[in-house]
Scaffold this active site. Structure first.
Site, mmCIF file in Angstrom:
data_model
loop_
_atom_site.group_PDB
_atom_site.id
_atom_site.type_symbol
_atom_site.label_atom_id
_atom_site.label_comp_id
_atom_site.label_asym_id
_atom_site.label_seq_id
_atom_site.Cartn_x
_atom_site.Cartn_y
_atom_site.Cartn_z
ATOM 1 N N ARG A 231 31.251 30.321 44.169
ATOM 2 C CA ARG A 231 32.366 30.243 45.109
ATOM 3 C C ARG A 231 32.541 28.775 45.489
ATOM 4 N NH1 ARG A 231 33.772 34.471 43.686
ATOM 5 N NH2 ARG A 231 33.923 36.425 44.859
ATOM 6 N N GLU A 260 41.404 27.817 46.789
ATOM 7 C CA GLU A 260 42.141 28.220 45.576
ATOM 8 C C GLU A 260 43.515 28.774 45.932
ATOM 9 O OE1 GLU A 260 39.519 30.912 43.523
ATOM 10 O OE2 GLU A 260 37.919 29.422 43.494
ATOM 11 N N HIS A 278 39.343 29.771 38.027
ATOM 12 C CA HIS A 278 38.575 30.970 38.411
ATOM 13 C C HIS A 278 38.671 32.066 37.330
ATOM 14 C CE1 HIS A 278 36.860 33.223 42.134
ATOM 15 N NE2 HIS A 278 36.406 33.760 41.013
HETATM 16 C C1 8YV Z 1 37.271 37.673 40.095
HETATM 17 C C2 8YV Z 1 35.004 37.131 41.205
HETATM 18 O O1 8YV Z 1 37.970 36.500 40.234
HETATM 19 O O2 8YV Z 1 33.667 39.014 40.801
HETATM 20 C C3 8YV Z 1 33.930 38.099 41.555
HETATM 21 O O3 8YV Z 1 33.298 37.923 42.600
HETATM 22 O O4 8YV Z 1 35.176 36.145 41.823
HETATM 23 C C4 8YV Z 1 35.840 37.363 40.012
HETATM 24 O O5 8YV Z 1 35.210 38.041 39.028
HETATM 25 C C5 8YV Z 1 37.927 38.656 40.968
HETATM 26 O O6 8YV Z 1 37.168 39.167 41.984
HETATM 27 C C6 8YV Z 1 38.691 39.704 40.217
HETATM 28 O O7 8YV Z 1 39.201 40.642 41.059
#
Ligand code: 8YV
Length: 319
Positions: A231, A260, A278
């Site tokens: 993150r 972001e 991302h």
């Molecule tokens: C995706 C993520 O960007 O899994 C996570 O925590 O940050 C990513 O895999 C996202 O959550 C897809 O919905």
């Protein structure tokens, strides 16, 4: 039986959003777009659908008196106030494991891109610069020292791949994991000082905010490379920009950012820094598996069965 009504917390990946619309009555981001409409629908909303980047504060949950579950399509759920959910008896689920390979592949790809300057090499050929002579030499990744900030499921998958590159592996985490053959370092700074590549793969949230600060970056040093697939909040972005522009840090490959999709211009202007939007888990196969699991959690809950993948804080409550 009336259809189950759901609120989406933010824009969701289409693989999740489209299926939600088939199976439920979906109220799309009403808290952001139309608070009056949210107030009208609130007494009927029983679930929130979210992505790993969504914000689900306690204040939003408090506006939904019938809320039963928050289903996150993502392994990270740092945007969800789990303590508030727990206090209200609201279940929170996420999608662990199904993305381990994908995020680990992304981490290795970013390491190679930063070390071997593959995006710059592509630009070099397209710009016709090869005609004037060879590109400056890059650096070797195989056989170098990898430090992992975080040794959960994805950290282990990265380590497993790095072994095939002959890398030595060390990590820092809340505590040493005796079952692992890798060296434990007590702090991110100690780990950085002993690493060529520092890969960040620890959960976001208050506990890790700006864990990678100016001191850690200085310890990684002018030849060190930072890779972040966790993150943006885990890295002090201003300190990172300073370290890169002053040459205190050798390079970086970043898939995540503090705010972001806004990326600081200073990072965009640094040609040796590799940037990605991302995409850690962003393949059709893996996003499908994540969407399937997020939907399966909702389905199980509304059919009165235990959810498949509650977040760790709520697993005991589920049993
Ligand atoms: C995706 C993520 O960007 O899994 C996570 O925590 O940050 C990513 O895999 C996202 O959550 C897809 O919905």
């Amino acid at each position: 039986m009336p259809a189950i009504e759901i609120l989406t917390a933010s824009r969701l990946p289409p693989l999740y959003f489209d299926r939600l619309k088939t199976d439920y009555v979906v109220h799309e981001r009403l808290h952001d777009t139309d608070p009056a409409a949210l107030q009208a629908a609130a007494p009927r909303i029983r679930a929130i659908a979210a992505s790993g980047e969504s914000k689900v504060p306690g204040e939003l949950m408090a506006r939904l008196p019938r809320l039963e579950i928050v289903s996150v399509m993502g392994v990270g759920y740092d945007g969800v106030d789990v303590a508030a959910a727990k206090a209200r008896g609201v279940m929170v689920t996420h999608t662990p494991d199904v993305l381990n390979d994908e995020v680990a592949d992304t981490a290795i790809g970013l390491m190679l891109c930063a070390a071997r300057q593959l995006p710059a090499a592509d630009r070099y050929v397209r710009a016709g610069q090869w005609l004037n002579g060879p590109m400056p030499l890059a650096r070797k990744m195989s056989g170098s020292r990898l430090g992992l900030v975080g040794m959960g499921r994805i950290g282990k998958a990265i380590a497993h791949r790095a072994l095939a590159f002959g890398m030595s592996i060390a990590y820092t985490a809340r505590s040493a994991k005796a079952e692992l053959p890798y060296r434990f370092e007590p702090s991110a700074k100690a780990l950085a000082a002993a690493s060529d590549f520092l890969v960040v793969i620890t959960p976001g949230g208050a506990g890790t905010r700006k864990l990678i600060d100016a001191e850690v970056l200085a310890a990684l040093g002018p030849k060190g490379i930072l890779v972040n697939v966790a993150r943006g909040s885990v890295v002090d972005e201003a300190a990172l920009v300073e370290a890169l522009t002053s040459g205190k840090l050798g390079g970086a490959a970043l898939d995540v950012f503090e705010n972001e999709p806004n990326v600081p211009q200073a990072l965009i202007d640094l040609p040796h820094v590799v940037l990605a939007p991302h995409i850690g888990s962003a393949t059709r196969e893996t996003r499908q598996a994540m969407a399937d699991l997020a939907l399966a959690n909702l389905k199980a809950h509304f059919e009165g069965r235990p959810v498949l993948t509650a977040v760790p804080e709520l697993r005991a409550a589920k049993a």
